[in-house]
Design a protein around this motif. Structure first.
Motif, PDB file in Angstrom:
ATOM      1  N   ILE A 150      11.246   3.292   6.265  1.00  0.00           N
ATOM      2  CA  ILE A 150      11.517   4.447   5.822  1.00  0.00           C
ATOM      3  C   ILE A 150      10.661   4.433   4.343  1.00  0.00           C
ATOM      4  O   ILE A 150      10.562   3.247   3.820  1.00  0.00           O
ATOM      5  N   GLY A 151      10.392   5.474   3.845  1.00  0.00           N
ATOM      6  CA  GLY A 151       9.820   5.613   2.256  1.00  0.00           C
ATOM      7  C   GLY A 151      10.865   6.351   1.592  1.00  0.00           C
ATOM      8  O   GLY A 151      11.404   6.941   2.053  1.00  0.00           O
ATOM      9  N   PHE A 152      10.515   6.118   0.449  1.00  0.00           N
ATOM     10  CA  PHE A 152      11.610   6.686  -0.586  1.00  0.00           C
ATOM     11  C   PHE A 152      10.713   7.433  -1.695  1.00  0.00           C
ATOM     12  O   PHE A 152       9.550   7.036  -2.279  1.00  0.00           O
ATOM     13  N   ILE A 153      11.163   8.566  -2.005  1.00  0.00           N
ATOM     14  CA  ILE A 153      10.572   9.306  -3.028  1.00  0.00           C
ATOM     15  C   ILE A 153      11.826   9.413  -4.076  1.00  0.00           C
ATOM     16  O   ILE A 153      12.795  10.101  -3.818  1.00  0.00           O
ATOM     17  N   VAL A 154      11.537   8.798  -5.073  1.00  0.00           N
ATOM     18  CA  VAL A 154      12.721   8.570  -6.318  1.00  0.00           C
ATOM     19  C   VAL A 154      12.253   9.576  -7.524  1.00  0.00           C
ATOM     20  O   VAL A 154      11.314   9.125  -8.357  1.00  0.00           O
ATOM     21  N   ASP A 155      12.863  10.597  -7.813  1.00  0.00           N
ATOM     22  CA  ASP A 155      12.276  11.444  -9.020  1.00  0.00           C
ATOM     23  C   ASP A 155      10.947  11.738  -8.918  1.00  0.00           C
ATOM     24  O   ASP A 155      10.283  11.499 -10.078  1.00  0.00           O
ATOM     25  N   GLY A 156      10.159  11.594  -7.653  1.00  0.00           N
ATOM     26  CA  GLY A 156       8.780  11.952  -7.864  1.00  0.00           C
ATOM     27  C   GLY A 156       7.916  10.850  -7.582  1.00  0.00           C
ATOM     28  O   GLY A 156       6.736  10.951  -7.395  1.00  0.00           O
ATOM     29  N   VAL A 157       8.699   9.535  -7.624  1.00  0.00           N
ATOM     30  CA  VAL A 157       7.935   8.295  -7.326  1.00  0.00           C
ATOM     31  C   VAL A 157       7.989   7.952  -5.856  1.00  0.00           C
ATOM     32  O   VAL A 157       9.006   7.695  -5.450  1.00  0.00           O
ATOM     33  N   TYR A 158       6.859   7.896  -4.965  1.00  0.00           N
ATOM     34  CA  TYR A 158       6.848   7.606  -3.748  1.00  0.00           C
ATOM     35  C   TYR A 158       6.499   6.361  -3.413  1.00  0.00           C
ATOM     36  O   TYR A 158       5.150   5.679  -3.621  1.00  0.00           O
ATOM     37  N   HIS A 159       7.298   5.500  -2.625  1.00  0.00           N
ATOM     38  CA  HIS A 159       7.256   4.374  -2.344  1.00  0.00           C
ATOM     39  C   HIS A 159       7.091   4.504  -0.582  1.00  0.00           C
ATOM     40  O   HIS A 159       8.334   4.582  -0.176  1.00  0.00           O
ATOM     41  N   PRO A 160       6.009   3.894  -0.114  1.00  0.00           N
ATOM     42  CA  PRO A 160       6.137   4.148   1.420  1.00  0.00           C
ATOM     43  C   PRO A 160       6.415   3.208   2.117  1.00  0.00           C
ATOM     44  O   PRO A 160       6.516   3.387   3.622  1.00  0.00           O
ATOM     45  N   GLY A 161       6.609   1.958   1.558  1.00  0.00           N
ATOM     46  CA  GLY A 161       6.842   0.790   2.549  1.00  0.00           C
ATOM     47  C   GLY A 161       5.419   0.502   3.221  1.00  0.00           C
ATOM     48  O   GLY A 161       4.499   0.774   2.648  1.00  0.00           O
TER      49      GLY A 161
END
Length: 220
Positions: free
Chosen positions: A116-127
């Protein structure tokens, strides 16, 4: 918001006294977890989660929250929150959107595990994936190396996501020359503000622009 690059796929996000860490794996430094209130894990591979480091951090801070996909949450045991694509939740005061679902394929359907990827307040970490989210992305953390990735795919991913800025991650397997080569291609072809964050250093996402103006080096 301040973003700090730790080893390989690990980043730390800070806003005031709020600290969130993504993918503290075996190639990342223990200090990445110091003072963290929340940890997000994209998938179970060791370069994205160091189980011993995470356990030590949780033992030292019982209030530390951990979020990951359901299968890994069950394996990690009590107190780990399971999240799935489409979910939105709050961690360490940050708003987190969950996207993706599957690890990028290497060959013959392998590795075939959730990611799973995470978008944290506009910051996207796709793994370990190249999923293009529906949500707008301000800062994209683009994978730079892996048996499932080639440089052209990383460039196409950046073009598709269309963020404001891009920083590379997932690069521990690249030599200095390999990093320069990847950087050169991204700087010239992605069409987006691109810069490399040296390990252990930070950028202020309110101020980061063309943070790295090195002459690009591109090799065939």
């Amino acid at each position: 918001m301040r973003l700090t690059k730790f080893g390989h796929a690990c980043v730390r996000l800070e806003a005031g006294d709020r600290v969130l860490v993504i993918d503290p794996g075996t190639f990342s430094e223990t200090e990445a977890l110091s003072g963290a209130a929340a940890v997000l894990i994209t998938h179970e591979h060791d370069d994205h989660i160091d189980v011993d480091k995470l356990k030590a951090a949780r033992d030292g801070n019982p209030r530390l929250t951990v979020h990951t996909h359901p299968a890994l949450a069950a394996a990690l045991g009590e107190g780990v929150a399971a999240v799935a694509p489409g979910d939105t939740f709050t961690a360490a005061g940050f708003t987190v959107d969950v996207v993706g679902g599957e690890h990028a394929e290497i060959i013959d359907g392998l590795p075939g595990c959730p990611n799973i990827g995470f978008i944290v307040d506009g910051v996207y970490h796709p793994g370990d994936s190249l999923v293009v989210p529906e949500q707008a992305v301000d800062t994209l953390l683009v994978p730079a190396s892996g048996p499932w990735l080639k440089t052209g795919e990383a460039i196409e991913f950046v073009r598709a996501v269309r963020p404001v800025r891009v920083f590379p991650i997932h690069d521990a397997n690249l030599s200095e020359l390999g990093q320069e080569n990847f950087d050169g291609w991204l700087e010239e072809e992605a069409g987006i503000d691109y810069a490399r964050i040296p390990l252990g250093t930070s950028v202020d996402l309110r101020q980061s622009g063309a943070a790295d103006q090195r002459q690009s080096t591109r090799e065939c």
